[in-house]
Design an enzyme around this catalytic site. Structure first.
Site, PDB file in Angstrom:
ATOM      1  N   ALA A 124       0.864  -1.184   0.000  1.00 28.70           N
ATOM      2  CA  ALA A 124       0.000   0.000   0.000  1.00 28.70           C
ATOM      3  C   ALA A 124       0.901   1.234   0.000  1.00 28.70           C
ATOM      4  O   ALA A 124       2.053   1.178   0.452  1.00 28.70           O
ATOM      5  CB  ALA A 124      -0.888  -0.018   1.232  1.00 28.70           C
ATOM      6  N   GLY A 151       0.828  -5.032   1.001  1.00 26.64           N
ATOM      7  CA  GLY A 151      -0.409  -5.098   0.220  1.00 26.64           C
ATOM      8  C   GLY A 151      -0.199  -5.722  -1.151  1.00 26.64           C
ATOM      9  O   GLY A 151      -1.135  -6.282  -1.731  1.00 26.64           O
ATOM     10  N   GLU A 186      -0.438  -9.342  -0.515  1.00 23.06           N
ATOM     11  CA  GLU A 186      -1.845  -9.641  -0.206  1.00 23.06           C
ATOM     12  C   GLU A 186      -2.692  -9.636  -1.478  1.00 23.06           C
ATOM     13  O   GLU A 186      -3.610 -10.450  -1.634  1.00 23.06           O
ATOM     14  CB  GLU A 186      -2.365  -8.622   0.806  1.00 23.06           C
ATOM     15  CG  GLU A 186      -1.664  -8.764   2.153  1.00 23.06           C
ATOM     16  CD  GLU A 186      -1.974  -7.625   3.106  1.00 23.06           C
ATOM     17  OE1 GLU A 186      -1.685  -6.459   2.766  1.00 23.06           O
ATOM     18  OE2 GLU A 186      -2.518  -7.889   4.186  1.00 23.06           O
ATOM     19  N   GLU A 244       4.934  -4.999   7.096  1.00 22.92           N
ATOM     20  CA  GLU A 244       4.193  -3.930   7.783  1.00 22.92           C
ATOM     21  C   GLU A 244       4.696  -3.676   9.198  1.00 22.92           C
ATOM     22  O   GLU A 244       4.613  -2.563   9.705  1.00 22.92           O
ATOM     23  CB  GLU A 244       2.693  -4.283   7.829  1.00 22.92           C
ATOM     24  CG  GLU A 244       1.970  -4.161   6.505  1.00 22.92           C
ATOM     25  CD  GLU A 244       2.005  -5.444   5.678  1.00 22.92           C
ATOM     26  OE1 GLU A 244       2.822  -6.346   5.969  1.00 22.92           O
ATOM     27  OE2 GLU A 244       1.198  -5.539   4.740  1.00 22.92           O
TER      28      GLU A 244
HETATM   29  N1  CAA Z   1       4.605   3.229  -0.626  1.00 26.84           N
HETATM   30  C1  CAA Z   1       5.014   4.394  -1.183  1.00 26.84           C
HETATM   31  N2  CAA Z   1       6.163   4.519  -1.877  1.00 26.84           N
HETATM   32  C2  CAA Z   1       6.947   3.440  -1.989  1.00 26.84           C
HETATM   33  C3  CAA Z   1       6.595   2.205  -1.433  1.00 26.84           C
HETATM   34  C4  CAA Z   1       5.353   2.124  -0.720  1.00 26.84           C
HETATM   35  N3  CAA Z   1       4.889   0.970  -0.186  1.00 26.84           N
HETATM   36  N4  CAA Z   1       7.561   1.311  -1.707  1.00 26.84           N
HETATM   37  C5  CAA Z   1       8.494   1.966  -2.429  1.00 26.84           C
HETATM   38  N5  CAA Z   1       8.117   3.265  -2.604  1.00 26.84           N
HETATM   39  C6  CAA Z   1       8.851   4.317  -3.305  1.00 26.84           C
HETATM   40  C7  CAA Z   1      10.013   4.839  -2.484  1.00 26.84           C
HETATM   41  O1  CAA Z   1       9.549   5.798  -1.554  1.00 26.84           O
HETATM   42  C8  CAA Z   1      10.878   5.427  -3.563  1.00 26.84           C
HETATM   43  O2  CAA Z   1      10.337   6.668  -3.951  1.00 26.84           O
HETATM   44  P1  CAA Z   1      11.296   7.987  -4.032  1.00 26.84           P
HETATM   45  O3  CAA Z   1      12.264   7.666  -5.135  1.00 26.84           O
HETATM   46  O4  CAA Z   1      10.342   9.082  -4.369  1.00 26.84           O
HETATM   47  O5  CAA Z   1      11.958   8.107  -2.716  1.00 26.84           O
HETATM   48  C9  CAA Z   1      10.672   4.465  -4.739  1.00 26.84           C
HETATM   49  O6  CAA Z   1       9.453   3.779  -4.483  1.00 26.84           O
HETATM   50  C10 CAA Z   1      11.772   3.426  -4.878  1.00 26.84           C
HETATM   51  O7  CAA Z   1      11.902   2.775  -3.609  1.00 26.84           O
HETATM   52  P2  CAA Z   1      13.311   2.617  -2.860  1.00 26.84           P
HETATM   53  O8  CAA Z   1      14.220   3.773  -3.182  1.00 26.84           O
HETATM   54  O9  CAA Z   1      13.013   2.379  -1.417  1.00 26.84           O
HETATM   55  O10 CAA Z   1      13.853   1.305  -3.565  1.00 26.84           O
HETATM   56  P3  CAA Z   1      14.827   0.186  -2.941  1.00 26.84           P
HETATM   57  O11 CAA Z   1      15.177  -0.717  -4.081  1.00 26.84           O
HETATM   58  O12 CAA Z   1      15.919   0.815  -2.163  1.00 26.84           O
HETATM   59  O13 CAA Z   1      13.903  -0.613  -1.876  1.00 26.84           O
HETATM   60  C11 CAA Z   1      11.906  -1.765  -1.153  1.00 26.84           C
HETATM   61  C12 CAA Z   1      12.806  -1.351  -2.348  1.00 26.84           C
HETATM   62  C13 CAA Z   1      12.669  -2.749  -0.260  1.00 26.84           C
HETATM   63  C14 CAA Z   1      10.667  -2.415  -1.720  1.00 26.84           C
HETATM   64  C15 CAA Z   1      11.558  -0.501  -0.321  1.00 26.84           C
HETATM   65  O14 CAA Z   1      11.044   0.502  -1.216  1.00 26.84           O
HETATM   66  C16 CAA Z   1      10.495  -0.736   0.722  1.00 26.84           C
HETATM   67  O15 CAA Z   1      10.796  -1.251   1.781  1.00 26.84           O
HETATM   68  N6  CAA Z   1       9.227  -0.347   0.430  1.00 26.84           N
HETATM   69  C17 CAA Z   1       8.154  -0.431   1.413  1.00 26.84           C
HETATM   70  C18 CAA Z   1       7.639  -1.865   1.556  1.00 26.84           C
HETATM   71  C19 CAA Z   1       6.564  -1.909   2.614  1.00 26.84           C
HETATM   72  O16 CAA Z   1       6.764  -1.595   3.767  1.00 26.84           O
HETATM   73  N7  CAA Z   1       5.338  -2.315   2.206  1.00 26.84           N
HETATM   74  C20 CAA Z   1       4.191  -2.397   3.092  1.00 26.84           C
HETATM   75  C21 CAA Z   1       3.333  -1.159   2.954  1.00 26.84           C
HETATM   76  S1  CAA Z   1       2.002  -1.091   4.124  1.00 26.84           S
HETATM   77  C22 CAA Z   1       0.818  -2.132   3.505  1.00 26.84           C
HETATM   78  O17 CAA Z   1       0.948  -2.697   2.437  1.00 26.84           O
HETATM   79  C23 CAA Z   1      -0.433  -2.253   4.339  1.00 26.84           C
HETATM   80  C24 CAA Z   1      -1.368  -3.331   3.945  1.00 26.84           C
HETATM   81  O18 CAA Z   1      -1.273  -4.460   4.397  1.00 26.84           O
HETATM   82  C25 CAA Z   1      -2.468  -3.062   3.028  1.00 26.84           C
END
Ligand code: CAA
Length: 258
Positions: free
Chosen positions: A66, A109, A112, A132
């Site tokens: 998400a 998400g 999921e 998460e």
């Molecule tokens: N939401 C918003 N933006 C996201 C994102 C997310 N879930 N995942 C990645 N992005 C964005 C980053 O902010 C970044 O944007 P900017 O360039 O503007 O800063 C861009 O995508 C590229 O990401 P990274 O620079 O972080 O890329 P990376 O290769 O270094 O890392 C990753 C990749 C490990 C996937 C890392 O981006 C990450 O940990 N993302 C979050 C994953 C996460 O926590 N997901 C769970 C979300 S909550 C949820 O899903 C709730 C639910 O159950 C419904």
């Protein structure tokens, strides 16, 4: 229909293909993207030219979860009033089967969403996880429920509590994905699988999907009764008569979808 965050097409084999298209954000599932996805799913589900759906992202990310930026400041009241996740529910109500074609990050998400699909085809680079906990929240669209039913309590617990991630091969061994292919071919293979489904009798496909999904919700005796009724119901269809006649006459059936 043109979308801002999706690319859609219907293939010659009657497959409705939806590509998540926010590559710079690793296909983070923003409310706007999810609203479009709901529309695209409903449109393909209602379209008689589509027999099966495929949902994919790109090689680097199916979806990284998400959209964290879109919900970082939300309050509980916002989450209740705008119930963003409720809009994700469309995928749970599709009549037609949907295949997830997953490569790269399939997290939160995103994982999921893939698990809400009926079949998962992965590339060798796919990574599955529920991170998460790192954000001070828990999964909100089935990550504690579908994952547990698939991989079992102990591994699901570790994944949800520690952000342990699964490689594609691990996911295959655990039954979380159906197939793993090289990055170059996983989408073609998912489309081929979907085309095989789309070539079957539409009513039988629809009821088969319904029956298998019910197996996760009903007791065995309720599920067996449910299955029997659907089985009996299909004997009112032209396609049952055609399918059995074609077998006896040693020819290919011509399905009518009725
Ligand atoms: N939401 C918003 N933006 C996201 C994102 C997310 N879930 N995942 C990645 N992005 C964005 C980053 O902010 C970044 O944007 P900017 O360039 O503007 O800063 C861009 O995508 C590229 O990401 P990274 O620079 O972080 O890329 P990376 O290769 O270094 O890392 C990753 C990749 C490990 C996937 C890392 O981006 C990450 O940990 N993302 C979050 C994953 C996460 O926590 N997901 C769970 C979300 S909550 C949820 O899903 C709730 C639910 O159950 C419904």
């Amino acid at each position: 229909m043109a979308y801002e965050y999706l690319i859609t097409e219907i293939t010659e084999q009657r497959v409705g293909l939806i590509r998540l298209n926010r590559p710079k954000a690793l296909n983070a599932l923003s409310p706007e993207l999810m609203a479009e996805l709901g529309e695209a799913l409903m449109a393909f589900d209602a379209d008689p030219n589509v027999g099966c759906l495929v949902l994919t992202g790109n090689e680097r990310a199916f979806a990284a979860g998400a959209d964290i930026k879109a919900m970082a400041q939300a309050t509980t009241v916002d989450m209740l009033n705008n119930d963003l996740i409720a809009r994700w529910e469309t995928i749970n109500h599709l009549q037609k089967p949907i295949v997830a074609a997953v490569s790269g990050f399939c997290l939160g998400g995103g994982c999921e969403l893939a698990m809400a699909c009926d079949i998962i085809v992965a590339s060798e680079s796919a990574v599955f996880g529920q991170p998460e906990i790192n954000l001070g929240i828990i999964p909100g669209f089935g990550g504690t429920q579908r994952l547990t039913r698939t991989v079992g309590k102990y591994l699901a617990m570790e994944m949800v509590l520690t952000d342990r991630r699964l490689t594609a091969q691990e996911a295959l061994a655990l039954g979380l994905v159906n197939h793993v292919y090289p990055v170059e071919t996983y989408l073609d293979e998912a489309l081929k699988l979907a085309a095989r489904i789309a070539a079957q009798a539409p009513l039988a496909v629809r009821l088969a999907k319904e029956a298998v999904r019910k197996a996760l919700e009903l007791s065995l005796s309720e599920g067996l009764t449910f299955e029997r009724r659907l089985f009996q119901m299909l004997f009112a269809s032209a396609d049952q008569k055609e399918g059995m006649a074609a077998f006896i006459e040693k020819r290919k059936p011509q399905w009518q979808g009725r």
